[in-house]
Design a protein around this motif. Structure first.
Motif, PDB file in Angstrom:
ATOM      1  N   ALA A 104       0.807  -1.213   0.000  1.00  0.00           N
ATOM      2  CA  ALA A 104       0.000   0.000   0.000  1.00  0.00           C
ATOM      3  C   ALA A 104       0.843   1.268   0.000  1.00  0.00           C
ATOM      4  O   ALA A 104       0.293   2.370   0.052  1.00  0.00           O
ATOM      5  CB  ALA A 104      -0.929   0.009   1.219  1.00  0.00           C
ATOM      6  N   LEU A 105       2.166   1.143  -0.078  1.00  0.00           N
ATOM      7  CA  LEU A 105       3.024   2.329  -0.060  1.00  0.00           C
ATOM      8  C   LEU A 105       2.707   3.314  -1.193  1.00  0.00           C
ATOM      9  O   LEU A 105       2.710   4.533  -0.967  1.00  0.00           O
ATOM     10  CB  LEU A 105       4.498   1.919  -0.126  1.00  0.00           C
ATOM     11  CG  LEU A 105       5.234   1.815   1.202  1.00  0.00           C
ATOM     12  CD1 LEU A 105       6.668   1.363   0.973  1.00  0.00           C
ATOM     13  CD2 LEU A 105       5.223   3.143   1.954  1.00  0.00           C
ATOM     14  N   GLY A 153      -3.574  -3.162   3.414  1.00  0.00           N
ATOM     15  CA  GLY A 153      -2.497  -4.145   3.470  1.00  0.00           C
ATOM     16  C   GLY A 153      -3.055  -5.556   3.461  1.00  0.00           C
ATOM     17  O   GLY A 153      -4.065  -5.830   2.802  1.00  0.00           O
ATOM     18  N   GLU A 154      -2.407  -6.447   4.192  1.00  0.00           N
ATOM     19  CA  GLU A 154      -2.839  -7.842   4.251  1.00  0.00           C
ATOM     20  C   GLU A 154      -4.200  -7.935   4.935  1.00  0.00           C
ATOM     21  O   GLU A 154      -4.437  -7.305   5.961  1.00  0.00           O
ATOM     22  CB  GLU A 154      -1.793  -8.669   4.996  1.00  0.00           C
ATOM     23  CG  GLU A 154      -1.937 -10.166   4.803  1.00  0.00           C
ATOM     24  CD  GLU A 154      -2.993 -10.798   5.703  1.00  0.00           C
ATOM     25  OE1 GLU A 154      -3.685 -11.725   5.249  1.00  0.00           O
ATOM     26  OE2 GLU A 154      -3.094 -10.343   6.861  1.00  0.00           O
ATOM     27  N   ARG A 214      -4.195 -11.329   0.522  1.00  0.00           N
ATOM     28  CA  ARG A 214      -4.562 -12.248   1.605  1.00  0.00           C
ATOM     29  C   ARG A 214      -3.484 -13.310   1.720  1.00  0.00           C
ATOM     30  O   ARG A 214      -3.159 -13.997   0.746  1.00  0.00           O
ATOM     31  CB  ARG A 214      -5.906 -12.912   1.316  1.00  0.00           C
ATOM     32  CG  ARG A 214      -6.394 -13.830   2.451  1.00  0.00           C
ATOM     33  CD  ARG A 214      -7.715 -14.477   2.092  1.00  0.00           C
ATOM     34  NE  ARG A 214      -8.759 -13.480   1.896  1.00  0.00           N
ATOM     35  CZ  ARG A 214      -9.983 -13.775   1.466  1.00  0.00           C
ATOM     36  NH1 ARG A 214     -10.302 -15.024   1.160  1.00  0.00           N
ATOM     37  NH2 ARG A 214     -10.881 -12.811   1.319  1.00  0.00           N
ATOM     38  N   ARG A 215      -2.933 -13.451   2.910  1.00  0.00           N
ATOM     39  CA  ARG A 215      -1.852 -14.402   3.129  1.00  0.00           C
ATOM     40  C   ARG A 215      -2.304 -15.820   2.773  1.00  0.00           C
ATOM     41  O   ARG A 215      -3.342 -16.290   3.223  1.00  0.00           O
ATOM     42  CB  ARG A 215      -1.385 -14.338   4.588  1.00  0.00           C
ATOM     43  CG  ARG A 215      -0.154 -15.162   4.896  1.00  0.00           C
ATOM     44  CD  ARG A 215       0.382 -14.892   6.288  1.00  0.00           C
ATOM     45  NE  ARG A 215       1.048 -13.584   6.376  1.00  0.00           N
ATOM     46  CZ  ARG A 215       0.549 -12.524   6.959  1.00  0.00           C
ATOM     47  NH1 ARG A 215      -0.655 -12.575   7.516  1.00  0.00           N
ATOM     48  NH2 ARG A 215       1.227 -11.387   6.998  1.00  0.00           N
ATOM     49  N   GLY A 216      -1.505 -16.515   1.937  1.00  0.00           N
ATOM     50  CA  GLY A 216      -1.814 -17.885   1.562  1.00  0.00           C
ATOM     51  C   GLY A 216      -2.804 -18.020   0.424  1.00  0.00           C
ATOM     52  O   GLY A 216      -3.173 -19.144   0.063  1.00  0.00           O
ATOM     53  N   THR A 217      -3.242 -16.895  -0.161  1.00  0.00           N
ATOM     54  CA  THR A 217      -4.234 -16.941  -1.237  1.00  0.00           C
ATOM     55  C   THR A 217      -3.797 -16.021  -2.362  1.00  0.00           C
ATOM     56  O   THR A 217      -3.416 -14.874  -2.117  1.00  0.00           O
ATOM     57  CB  THR A 217      -5.615 -16.480  -0.727  1.00  0.00           C
ATOM     58  OG1 THR A 217      -5.979 -17.260   0.417  1.00  0.00           O
ATOM     59  CG2 THR A 217      -6.676 -16.649  -1.805  1.00  0.00           C
ATOM     60  N   THR A 218      -3.861 -16.508  -3.595  1.00  0.00           N
ATOM     61  CA  THR A 218      -3.514 -15.680  -4.745  1.00  0.00           C
ATOM     62  C   THR A 218      -4.742 -14.924  -5.223  1.00  0.00           C
ATOM     63  O   THR A 218      -5.888 -15.289  -4.925  1.00  0.00           O
ATOM     64  CB  THR A 218      -2.984 -16.532  -5.904  1.00  0.00           C
ATOM     65  OG1 THR A 218      -4.050 -17.345  -6.427  1.00  0.00           O
ATOM     66  CG2 THR A 218      -1.837 -17.433  -5.456  1.00  0.00           C
TER      67      THR A 218
END
Length: 274
Positions: free
Chosen positions: A158-159, A229-230, A259-263
């Motif tokens: 998100a930077l 972000g995540e 999302r962590r672990g998801t594309t």
């Protein structure tokens, strides 16, 4: 007599005009194109859709659509052939010459956008779905009237949006921000006229953003929060602000950029099958 309706978004063919490595995990790409004069941006956290080619393609395969019915038209194409869609933020849109600048948070070979950015070179071709009116629905930073101060939490994905938001802030607005990055070299301080205090959190070396925020003393007055972000982290921050800090839900804008672990392909497939 009928009145024509202009779609607020359209497809643009773009070509890489320049590539710059900003930090260990951030690459800036400038795009040119003869039609970019028609592109607009609200600035701030303006979202666009980039379409990447599959291996072996010189350019992404795109639907024959002016943007009015773009998603069904793209969805109808063979997934093995159609342009690979990902969401990014407009870092800047400038004139004379017309240039679209996008900053890519790269993370190795784990996604099509990262793989492409690591190899990007002048002349490479992409397509983008972008607004043709500055006031559009594809940005979220909208602080209500009467906001006294701004709270921001984000990670490196998100930077670019944080930089756009900070650039648009009025002088002397109090801002408290917590930004989590993968490497100390990714601490790219956003330029702003606001009275901004940014706390950088290097992943693995500092407390996670949720813990840092819980330990912080916040200003008084009416806040507005922008959280990105995540996805799991974003939800946790929002719960903390609303339940523990007493923020009005309407004064918290939140967006899960990944999302962590998801594309993103898996998220799109789930949405298409719903």
């Amino acid at each position: 007599m009928s009145t024509a309706t202009v779609a607020p978004f359209r497809f643009f063919d773009i070509v890489v005009a320049g590539v710059e490595r900003l930090s260990p995990t951030m690459i800036r790409v400038a795009f040119a194109g003869p039609a970019l004069a028609a592109m607009e941006s609200a600035g701030r956290d303006q979202r666009i859709k980039l379409f990447f080619p599959h291996p072996g393609q010189d350019a992404p395969v795109m639907p024959d659509d002016d943007g009015t019915n773009w998603y069904p038209a793209w969805q109808a194409l063979d997934p093995a052939v159609r342009g690979i869609m990902r969401t990014y933020t407009t870092r800047s849109l400038t004139r004379a010459p017309d240039r679209l600048v996008v900053d890519f948070a790269v993370h190795g070979e784990t996604g099509p956008g990262s793989r492409w950015a690591l190899r990007a070179a002048p002349g490479d071709r992409l397509s983008v779905l972008a607004p043709i009116v500055a006031e559009n629905v594809a940005y979220d930073f909208r602080p209500p009237a009467g906001t006294d101060w701004l709270l921001v939490t984000a990670d490196e994905t998100a930077l670019p949006a944080v930089a756009g938001i900070f650039a648009a802030l009025p002088a002397d607005l109090p801002v408290r921000a917590w930004i989590e990055v993968a490497d100390a070299g990714d601490r790219l301080a956003p330029a702003t006229a606001a009275d901004a205090e940014v706390t950088w959190l290097v992943r693995g070396e500092a407390a996670p953003v949720t813990e840092a925020l819980r330990a912080a003393e916040l200003p008084g007055g009416a806040p507005y929060a922008w959280v990105a972000g995540e996805s799991a982290t974003v939800r946790a921050v929002r719960r903390h602000l609303v339940r523990e800090r007493g923020f009005d839900r309407r004064a918290v804008t939140f967006s899960g950029y990944w999302r962590r672990g998801t594309t993103e392909d898996q998220l799109l497939a789930a949405a298409e099958s719903a």
